[in-house]
Design a protein around this motif. Structure first.
Motif, mmCIF file in Angstrom:
data_model
loop_
_atom_site.group_PDB
_atom_site.id
_atom_site.type_symbol
_atom_site.label_atom_id
_atom_site.label_comp_id
_atom_site.label_asym_id
_atom_site.label_seq_id
_atom_site.Cartn_x
_atom_site.Cartn_y
_atom_site.Cartn_z
ATOM 1 N N THR A 152 -12.020 23.219 29.779
ATOM 2 C CA THR A 152 -11.958 22.625 31.118
ATOM 3 C C THR A 152 -13.112 23.129 31.976
ATOM 4 O O THR A 152 -13.765 22.349 32.676
ATOM 5 C CB THR A 152 -10.603 22.939 31.777
ATOM 6 N N GLN B 197 -11.915 11.209 40.207
ATOM 7 C CA GLN B 197 -10.638 11.216 39.476
ATOM 8 C C GLN B 197 -10.701 12.213 38.316
ATOM 9 O O GLN B 197 -9.783 13.008 38.119
ATOM 10 C CB GLN B 197 -10.348 9.810 38.944
ATOM 11 N N GLY C 32 -6.021 20.785 36.043
ATOM 12 C CA GLY C 32 -5.778 21.427 34.750
ATOM 13 C C GLY C 32 -6.218 22.873 34.754
ATOM 14 O O GLY C 32 -5.569 23.734 34.160
ATOM 15 N N GLU D 44 -8.644 15.774 38.013
ATOM 16 C CA GLU D 44 -7.798 16.079 36.855
ATOM 17 C C GLU D 44 -8.212 17.390 36.205
ATOM 18 O O GLU D 44 -7.375 18.215 35.843
ATOM 19 C CB GLU D 44 -7.862 14.941 35.832
#
Length: 133
Positions: A87, A22, A30, A26
């Protein structure tokens, strides 16, 4: 099924493979979104710079407005670049098993914090200290 590959706080259950996936999904989503936004911002900034509004033949309001718009685009692009970098680093930490470890004190960041903000690099205590400075 719990995964023992990532650090958790003593009061937390181990990461499950589903939770890790998960977070990864994400972060990857992103990454794609931020790369697209950065590309758009760069194109808009190029267009602004290419418009050649330098004051010659333009009134001060036009020059000021264009300058303000250019500054806003540059700020937005810098912010997007920073988020993109965060990120990418979070994905690297996820891959090398250091995800969830505070970069300041070395203690676990906490699953709930990471599930809410997957790019977090500091535990709550270190983040509070940083914000007080």
């Amino acid at each position: 099924m719990p995964s023992t590959s990532l650090t958790v706080r003593a009061d937390e259950d181990p990461w499950t493979d589903e939770e890790i996936e998960q977070v990864r999904a994400e972060l990857l989503g992103g990454l794609d979104r931020l790369a697209a936004e950065l590309k758009t911002s760069a194109a808009e900034l190029r267009d602004l710079l290419a418009s050649g509004v330098d004051g010659a033949g333009n009134d001060q309001a036009d020059v000021g407005s264009t300058s303000l718009e250019r500054d806003a685009e540059m700020s937005l692009a810098a912010n997007q670049q920073e988020l993109l970098s965060q990120t990418e680093k979070a994905l690297e930490r996820l891959d090398d098993g250091t995800y969830g470890i505070c970069e300041n004190c070395g203690q676990p960041i906490g699953k709930l914090r990471l599930l809410a903000f997957p790019r977090a690099t500091l535990c709550m205590e270190c983040k509070r200290k940083e914000e007080r400075r």
